[in-house]
Design an enzyme around this catalytic site. Structure first.
Site, PDB file in Angstrom:
ATOM      1  N   SER A 130     -25.065  21.697   2.285  1.00  0.00           N
ATOM      2  CA  SER A 130     -25.446  22.265   3.590  1.00  0.00           C
ATOM      3  C   SER A 130     -24.647  21.618   4.710  1.00  0.00           C
ATOM      4  O   SER A 130     -24.257  20.463   4.618  1.00  0.00           O
ATOM      5  CB  SER A 130     -26.932  22.062   3.859  1.00  0.00           C
ATOM      6  OG  SER A 130     -27.238  22.583   5.140  1.00  0.00           O
ATOM      7  N   LYS A 184     -31.854  23.347  -2.190  1.00  0.00           N
ATOM      8  CA  LYS A 184     -31.014  23.935  -1.122  1.00  0.00           C
ATOM      9  C   LYS A 184     -31.626  25.253  -0.641  1.00  0.00           C
ATOM     10  O   LYS A 184     -31.608  25.557   0.556  1.00  0.00           O
ATOM     11  CB  LYS A 184     -29.587  24.169  -1.646  1.00  0.00           C
ATOM     12  CG  LYS A 184     -28.681  24.970  -0.708  1.00  0.00           C
ATOM     13  CD  LYS A 184     -28.392  24.213   0.554  1.00  0.00           C
ATOM     14  CE  LYS A 184     -27.588  24.870   1.637  1.00  0.00           C
ATOM     15  NZ  LYS A 184     -26.999  26.144   1.546  1.00  0.00           N
ATOM     16  N   HIS A 187     -34.475  24.396   1.553  1.00  0.00           N
ATOM     17  CA  HIS A 187     -33.865  23.921   2.805  1.00  0.00           C
ATOM     18  C   HIS A 187     -33.530  25.119   3.700  1.00  0.00           C
ATOM     19  O   HIS A 187     -33.846  25.131   4.892  1.00  0.00           O
ATOM     20  CB  HIS A 187     -32.606  23.110   2.478  1.00  0.00           C
ATOM     21  CG  HIS A 187     -31.670  22.916   3.636  1.00  0.00           C
ATOM     22  ND1 HIS A 187     -30.863  23.929   4.118  1.00  0.00           N
ATOM     23  CD2 HIS A 187     -31.425  21.850   4.420  1.00  0.00           C
ATOM     24  CE1 HIS A 187     -30.171  23.480   5.150  1.00  0.00           C
ATOM     25  NE2 HIS A 187     -30.484  22.223   5.355  1.00  0.00           N
ATOM     26  N   ASN A 188     -32.896  26.121   3.126  1.00  0.00           N
ATOM     27  CA  ASN A 188     -32.533  27.297   3.927  1.00  0.00           C
ATOM     28  C   ASN A 188     -33.761  28.053   4.400  1.00  0.00           C
ATOM     29  O   ASN A 188     -33.785  28.560   5.521  1.00  0.00           O
ATOM     30  CB  ASN A 188     -31.632  28.236   3.118  1.00  0.00           C
ATOM     31  CG  ASN A 188     -30.216  27.713   3.008  1.00  0.00           C
ATOM     32  OD1 ASN A 188     -29.990  26.509   3.093  1.00  0.00           O
ATOM     33  ND2 ASN A 188     -29.261  28.588   2.807  1.00  0.00           N
ATOM     34  N   GLU A 191     -35.035  26.286   7.235  1.00  0.00           N
ATOM     35  CA  GLU A 191     -34.119  26.583   8.361  1.00  0.00           C
ATOM     36  C   GLU A 191     -34.511  27.910   9.037  1.00  0.00           C
ATOM     37  O   GLU A 191     -34.532  28.000  10.270  1.00  0.00           O
ATOM     38  CB  GLU A 191     -32.699  26.648   7.783  1.00  0.00           C
ATOM     39  CG  GLU A 191     -31.594  26.996   8.729  1.00  0.00           C
ATOM     40  CD  GLU A 191     -30.271  27.139   7.954  1.00  0.00           C
ATOM     41  OE1 GLU A 191     -29.910  26.237   7.178  1.00  0.00           O
ATOM     42  OE2 GLU A 191     -29.613  28.188   8.106  1.00  0.00           O
TER      43      GLU A 191
HETATM   44  P1  NAP Z   1     -16.775  33.047   0.412  1.00  0.00           P
HETATM   45  O1  NAP Z   1     -16.330  33.961   1.471  1.00  0.00           O
HETATM   46  O2  NAP Z   1     -18.199  33.048  -0.006  1.00  0.00           O
HETATM   47  O3  NAP Z   1     -15.886  33.265  -0.893  1.00  0.00           O
HETATM   48  C1  NAP Z   1     -14.489  33.370  -0.818  1.00  0.00           C
HETATM   49  C2  NAP Z   1     -13.850  32.605  -1.947  1.00  0.00           C
HETATM   50  O4  NAP Z   1     -14.285  33.119  -3.214  1.00  0.00           O
HETATM   51  C3  NAP Z   1     -12.341  32.763  -1.927  1.00  0.00           C
HETATM   52  O5  NAP Z   1     -11.779  31.540  -2.331  1.00  0.00           O
HETATM   53  C4  NAP Z   1     -12.127  33.862  -2.951  1.00  0.00           C
HETATM   54  O6  NAP Z   1     -10.833  33.858  -3.516  1.00  0.00           O
HETATM   55  C5  NAP Z   1     -13.154  33.465  -3.982  1.00  0.00           C
HETATM   56  N1  NAP Z   1     -13.475  34.547  -4.895  1.00  0.00           N
HETATM   57  C6  NAP Z   1     -14.181  35.677  -4.618  1.00  0.00           C
HETATM   58  N2  NAP Z   1     -14.283  36.437  -5.728  1.00  0.00           N
HETATM   59  C7  NAP Z   1     -13.639  35.785  -6.720  1.00  0.00           C
HETATM   60  C8  NAP Z   1     -13.418  36.047  -8.088  1.00  0.00           C
HETATM   61  N3  NAP Z   1     -13.906  37.149  -8.672  1.00  0.00           N
HETATM   62  N4  NAP Z   1     -12.705  35.161  -8.811  1.00  0.00           N
HETATM   63  C9  NAP Z   1     -12.232  34.041  -8.222  1.00  0.00           C
HETATM   64  N5  NAP Z   1     -12.415  33.720  -6.932  1.00  0.00           N
HETATM   65  C10 NAP Z   1     -13.115  34.587  -6.190  1.00  0.00           C
HETATM   66  O7  NAP Z   1     -16.337  31.540   0.826  1.00  0.00           O
HETATM   67  P2  NAP Z   1     -17.076  30.419   1.674  1.00  0.00           P
HETATM   68  O8  NAP Z   1     -17.677  30.959   2.927  1.00  0.00           O
HETATM   69  O9  NAP Z   1     -16.122  29.290   1.743  1.00  0.00           O
HETATM   70  O10 NAP Z   1     -18.320  29.990   0.765  1.00  0.00           O
HETATM   71  C11 NAP Z   1     -18.140  29.514  -0.553  1.00  0.00           C
HETATM   72  C12 NAP Z   1     -19.486  29.275  -1.170  1.00  0.00           C
HETATM   73  O11 NAP Z   1     -20.187  28.310  -0.398  1.00  0.00           O
HETATM   74  C13 NAP Z   1     -20.392  30.513  -1.209  1.00  0.00           C
HETATM   75  O12 NAP Z   1     -21.165  30.478  -2.374  1.00  0.00           O
HETATM   76  C14 NAP Z   1     -21.271  30.319   0.000  1.00  0.00           C
HETATM   77  O13 NAP Z   1     -22.493  30.997  -0.121  1.00  0.00           O
HETATM   78  C15 NAP Z   1     -21.438  28.828   0.004  1.00  0.00           C
HETATM   79  N6  NAP Z   1     -21.776  28.231   1.293  1.00  0.00           N
HETATM   80  C16 NAP Z   1     -21.202  28.668   2.421  1.00  0.00           C
HETATM   81  C17 NAP Z   1     -21.521  28.089   3.629  1.00  0.00           C
HETATM   82  C18 NAP Z   1     -20.867  28.555   4.889  1.00  0.00           C
HETATM   83  O14 NAP Z   1     -21.264  28.049   5.960  1.00  0.00           O
HETATM   84  N7  NAP Z   1     -19.884  29.445   4.823  1.00  0.00           N
HETATM   85  C19 NAP Z   1     -22.426  27.033   3.684  1.00  0.00           C
HETATM   86  C20 NAP Z   1     -22.970  26.561   2.502  1.00  0.00           C
HETATM   87  C21 NAP Z   1     -22.629  27.170   1.315  1.00  0.00           C
HETATM   88  P3  NAP Z   1      -9.643  34.742  -2.845  1.00  0.00           P
HETATM   89  O15 NAP Z   1      -9.138  33.920  -1.707  1.00  0.00           O
HETATM   90  O16 NAP Z   1      -8.661  34.901  -3.943  1.00  0.00           O
HETATM   91  O17 NAP Z   1     -10.249  36.033  -2.409  1.00  0.00           O
END
Ligand code: NAP
Length: 478
Positions: A130, A184, A187-188, A191
């Site tokens: 988080s 987690k 936690h959300n 939130e």
């Molecule tokens: P995201 O938008 O959720 O995911 C994009 C990433 O996933 C890119 O690296 C993409 O690769 C990859 N991807 C998607 N489909 C794929 C597939 N079939 N095979 C391989 N790679 C694939 O990214 P994010 O916002 O950084 O979040 C990542 C994770 O952290 C998620 O589970 C999200 O829920 C979690 N999270 C996010 C936050 C936040 O604030 N954003 C906070 C806590 C947790 P390409 O570049 O090749 O498309």
């Protein structure tokens, strides 16, 4: 390729990229990989100087660049993409290697993945992270689950890159299989409740005092100096004082009033229903978002449904502000108390043995619900690790007791004046419900026995009974 990376990160969108930079900045040689190579290249081009990165275009090279036992952080979209990446990784890994899913997976998926990979001798560590992108870079709150052995080698690295409060890492081992992602999720959910309660407080100050966003922002800034001190109160003060550059109006007034959600609040409520734990604050917060997005229903109701509401008559501005503050704090305690009940129930159900005090400790920094008052929760569970109800801890009994009269005034005034306060009101109803000596559930049991012979227990003797309602109304022991 020599295997010299101490950790690897695959999935380099905002979260993965920042986590990888965080590892590298802490001196870990970090292998990096992304499905499309462009993100890997841009990470190295923009931030290669953060530390020692080993970029790879193929998954095979990426895995080969990590020293054994390999620690591979998967930071991709939750759901199918996570399964796809695991399927690609597994043939390349060896016994004892660790996959860390740091995305927002639903905990039943984590339980399934952990069980499948255990059979292959691979550790699967579902990990809650988080703090958003800022936290990922500068120190998130980290909630790792999985097998305890995996934490022996992985734990020190995660603790190192986590946020610190008073020198204490905001990371600890949570419990087996899906425990990390479960915590987690809750936690959300908390939130959601926190944000809804803040929104209701804002609305009450706006409608009750007719105060401007700027003035309310100043009130929140003041509150942030006391018991309510937290990241969410701090950013609320900031957001409310922000002016839209285009119109010169308060920013909050030009934002469409429809709150969206990605699903973790919904998961929290669904699970609470499964476990039979009343998390009314979180549920009302989730439904309030849904109501805000109920466009046709709102259009059909606005100006149509009669209000028959009174109008605010506030004679003592400061006393009203203090009432709202106390109502907010008391409702917040209820939301946390309920969330921790849910953690206790799941811990029991799944055999996770989660230390609730430790969870409050690792939420003190890095994460969205970071707050001064989490110290009080840790202290409560240190006083009694089996505390059946957080509200019943002496500290919380005292502060909520001091606030309850304010809370009643605010909830009743809101109802009389037609201001919706679902989280404030339901939290007060929960408070009164849980402290009631006798609830009308006795009548419900009687009704159930009447129409469905569902039986009941008596207050005056042990046993399970049924009354022959449609015959002679005699009572039989079931
Ligand atoms: P995201 O938008 O959720 O995911 C994009 C990433 O996933 C890119 O690296 C993409 O690769 C990859 N991807 C998607 N489909 C794929 C597939 N079939 N095979 C391989 N790679 C694939 O990214 P994010 O916002 O950084 O979040 C990542 C994770 O952290 C998620 O589970 C999200 O829920 C979690 N999270 C996010 C936050 C936040 O604030 N954003 C906070 C806590 C947790 P390409 O570049 O090749 O498309």
């Amino acid at each position: 390729m020599s295997a010299r990376a101490q950790i690897g990160v695959t999935g380099l969108a905002v979260m993965g990229r920042n986590l990888a930079r965080n590892f590298a900045r802490h001196g870990y040689t970090t292998a990096v990989h992304n499905r499309s190579y462009a993100k890997t290249e841009s990470l190295i081009a923009d931030h290669g100087s953060d530390g020692d990165f080993i970029p790879s275009e193929s998954m095979a090279d990426f895995v080969a660049s990590i020293e054994r036992p390999r620690k591979v952080v998967v930071m991709v979209k939750a759901g199918g993409p996570t399964d796809a990446v695991i399927a690609e990784l597994v043939p390349l890994l060896e016994q004892g290697d660790i996959i860390i899913d740091a995305g927002n997976a639903h905990f039943p998926d984590t339980r399934r993945r952990e069980a499948e990979l255990k059979e292959k001798g691979i550790h699967f560590v579902g990990t809650g992270v988080s703090g958003g992108e800022e936290g990922a870079l500068n120190g998130p709150s980290i909630m790792p689950g999985g097998a305890p052995e995996s934490y022996e080698t992985l734990g020190p690295i995660l603790e190192d890159i986590s946020a610190k409060v008073d020198g204490v890492p905001c990371c600890t081992y949570v419990g087996p299989d899906g425990a990390g992602h479960f915590v987690k999720m809750v936690h959300n959910g908390i939130e959601y409740a926190d944000m809804q309660l803040i929104a209701e407080a804002y609305d009450l100050l706006k409608q009750g005092l007719g105060a401007s966003a700027q003035e309310i922002g100043e009130i929140f800034a003041e509150w942030n100096k006391g018991d309510l001190e937290s990241f969410l109160i701090e950013i609320t003060a900031d957001v409310l004082q922000h002016v839209d550059a285009e119109t010169g109006k308060a920013f909050v007034d030009i934002v469409l009033d429809r709150a969206e959600q990605k699903g973790t609040g919904r998961w929290t409520v669904q699970n609470a229903l499964d476990l039979g734990v009343p998390i009314t604050g979180i549920a009302e917060a989730t439904f309030a978002r849904a109501l805000s997005g109920s466009v046709p229903q709102r259009a059909a109701a606005v100006g149509v449904l009669p209000a028959e509401a009174g109008s605010w008559e506030i004679t003592d501005r400061d006393a009203f502000i203090e009432d709202v503050r106390r109502a907010l704090y008391s409702s917040k305690v209820v939301a946390y108390s309920q969330g921790f009940d849910q953690i206790a129930a799941a811990s029991e159900e799944f055999g996770w043995d989660i230390d609730r005090g430790a969870m409050a400790r690792i939420w003190r920094g890095g994460c969205i619900i970071r707050a001064r008052f989490l110290n009080r929760i840790t202290e409560a569970y240190e006083r009694d690790e089996n505390l059946p109800l957080l509200l019943a801890d002496p500290y919380f009994t005292k502060v909520v007791g001091e606030g309850v009269a304010s809370w009643r005034r605010i909830v009743s005034q809101a109802a009389l004046n037609g201001v919706p306060t679902p989280a404030f009101s339901s939290s007060l109803a929960y408070y009164d419900g849980v402290r009631a000596e006798r609830l009308p559930a006795s009548l419900i049991q009687a009704q159930r026995d009447f129409f469905g012979a569902h039986t009941y227990q008596r207050v005056d003797k042990p046993g399970v009974f049924h009354t022959e309602w449609t015959r002679d109304r005699s009572e039989t022991e079931a």
